[in-house]
Design a protein around this motif. Structure first.
Motif, PDB file in Angstrom:
ATOM      1  N   VAL A   1     -36.945  44.626 -40.853  1.00 19.19           N
ATOM      2  CA  VAL A   1     -37.654  45.037 -39.645  1.00 19.19           C
ATOM      3  C   VAL A   1     -38.442  43.834 -39.142  1.00 19.19           C
ATOM      4  O   VAL A   1     -39.216  43.230 -39.894  1.00 19.19           O
ATOM      5  N   ILE A   2     -38.213  43.479 -37.879  1.00 19.22           N
ATOM      6  CA  ILE A   2     -38.932  42.362 -37.268  1.00 19.22           C
ATOM      7  C   ILE A   2     -40.200  42.929 -36.646  1.00 19.22           C
ATOM      8  O   ILE A   2     -40.154  43.700 -35.698  1.00 19.22           O
ATOM      9  N   LYS A   3     -41.341  42.549 -37.214  1.00 16.75           N
ATOM     10  CA  LYS A   3     -42.629  43.069 -36.770  1.00 16.75           C
ATOM     11  C   LYS A   3     -43.098  42.344 -35.509  1.00 16.75           C
ATOM     12  O   LYS A   3     -42.515  41.343 -35.094  1.00 16.75           O
ATOM     13  N   ARG A   4     -44.176  42.829 -34.921  1.00 20.74           N
ATOM     14  CA  ARG A   4     -44.684  42.238 -33.669  1.00 20.74           C
ATOM     15  C   ARG A   4     -45.022  40.762 -33.808  1.00 20.74           C
ATOM     16  O   ARG A   4     -44.837  39.984 -32.895  1.00 20.74           O
TER      17      ARG A   4
ATOM     18  N   GLU B   1     -39.966  42.301 -42.699  1.00 20.61           N
ATOM     19  CA  GLU B   1     -40.167  43.019 -43.951  1.00 20.61           C
ATOM     20  C   GLU B   1     -39.005  43.991 -44.122  1.00 20.61           C
ATOM     21  O   GLU B   1     -38.360  44.370 -43.157  1.00 20.61           O
ATOM     22  N   PHE B   2     -38.739  44.368 -45.360  1.00 23.26           N
ATOM     23  CA  PHE B   2     -37.642  45.292 -45.620  1.00 23.26           C
ATOM     24  C   PHE B   2     -37.940  46.655 -45.008  1.00 23.26           C
ATOM     25  O   PHE B   2     -39.080  47.112 -45.019  1.00 23.26           O
ATOM     26  N   PHE B   3     -36.902  47.285 -44.472  1.00 23.41           N
ATOM     27  CA  PHE B   3     -37.023  48.644 -43.960  1.00 23.41           C
ATOM     28  C   PHE B   3     -37.487  49.533 -45.102  1.00 23.41           C
ATOM     29  O   PHE B   3     -36.951  49.491 -46.203  1.00 23.41           O
TER      30      PHE B   3
ATOM     31  N   GLU C   1     -30.901  43.626 -39.059  1.00 16.61           N
ATOM     32  CA  GLU C   1     -32.258  43.435 -38.549  1.00 16.61           C
ATOM     33  C   GLU C   1     -32.476  44.371 -37.362  1.00 16.61           C
ATOM     34  O   GLU C   1     -31.555  44.632 -36.591  1.00 16.61           O
ATOM     35  N   ILE C   2     -33.715  44.850 -37.245  1.00 12.83           N
ATOM     36  CA  ILE C   2     -34.093  45.666 -36.093  1.00 12.83           C
ATOM     37  C   ILE C   2     -35.551  45.371 -35.771  1.00 12.83           C
ATOM     38  O   ILE C   2     -36.367  45.180 -36.672  1.00 12.83           O
ATOM     39  N   LYS C   3     -35.860  45.312 -34.496  1.00 10.89           N
ATOM     40  CA  LYS C   3     -37.255  45.111 -34.086  1.00 10.89           C
ATOM     41  C   LYS C   3     -38.026  46.400 -34.313  1.00 10.89           C
ATOM     42  O   LYS C   3     -37.484  47.497 -34.113  1.00 10.89           O
ATOM     43  N   SER C   4     -39.281  46.271 -34.708  1.00 13.18           N
ATOM     44  CA  SER C   4     -40.102  47.459 -34.954  1.00 13.18           C
ATOM     45  C   SER C   4     -40.207  48.304 -33.684  1.00 13.18           C
ATOM     46  O   SER C   4     -40.294  49.529 -33.756  1.00 13.18           O
TER      47      SER C   4
END
Length: 151
Positions: free
Chosen positions: A51-54, A59-61, A102-105
């Motif tokens: 998860v790509i944070k702001r 960090e891992f999902f 990967e996914i953005k938060s």
């Protein structure tokens, strides 16, 4: 599948069934060269999702973290734990089916909001207020107006 006794690659499946937790398939095999039997397990290879944070760190999902956020939004609302689990399952399944690594938060939050929109409007607004970081009452009103326009 290579035989653990004679290293032959020729075998046949004698029995096949799911494991008790339904996360793998247990296969009983018989080597066609030495006739000995052995067991193998087949399971889906899980690729960790980041998860790509702001702040652009990753960090891992974490499924439990996702559920905690939904539970918090649904406090004192008529939303059962089973419904919350279903939301998390649907989102996780969707990510895995798309083979996302990967996914953005922000995208993850939108997926939760899309589910909550049809389950409980109050939980939707609560989740949106934290996820979208509402600064004032006008932002709340705008979000509620958007929700009203969907009806």
């Amino acid at each position: 599948m290579r035989c653990p006794f004679c290293s032959s690659e020729d075998s046949k499946v004698v029995d096949s069934r799911s494991t008790e937790d339904n996360l793998a398939i247990r296969r009983r095999r018989e080597c066609l060269s030495c006739n000995k039997r052995y067991t193998t397990y087949e399971k889906i290879e899980e690729m960790p999702i980041l998860v790509i944070k702001r702040g652009q760190h990753r960090e891992f999902f974490n499924r439990e973290k996702l559920i905690r956020g939904i539970v918090t939004a649904c406090q004192k609302r008529p939303v059962t734990r089973a419904i919350i689990e279903d939301i998390a399952n649907d989102i996780e399944k969707s990510l895995n089916n798309k083979m996302m690594v990967e996914i953005k938060s922000e995208e993850l939050g939108e997926m939760v909001l899309e589910k909550l929109k049809y389950i409980d409007e109050v939980a939707y607004v609560r989740f949106a207020s934290v996820y979208r970081q509402f600064d004032d009452i006008d932002t709340f009103i705008q979000e509620i107006d958007k929700l009203r326009n969907l009806k």
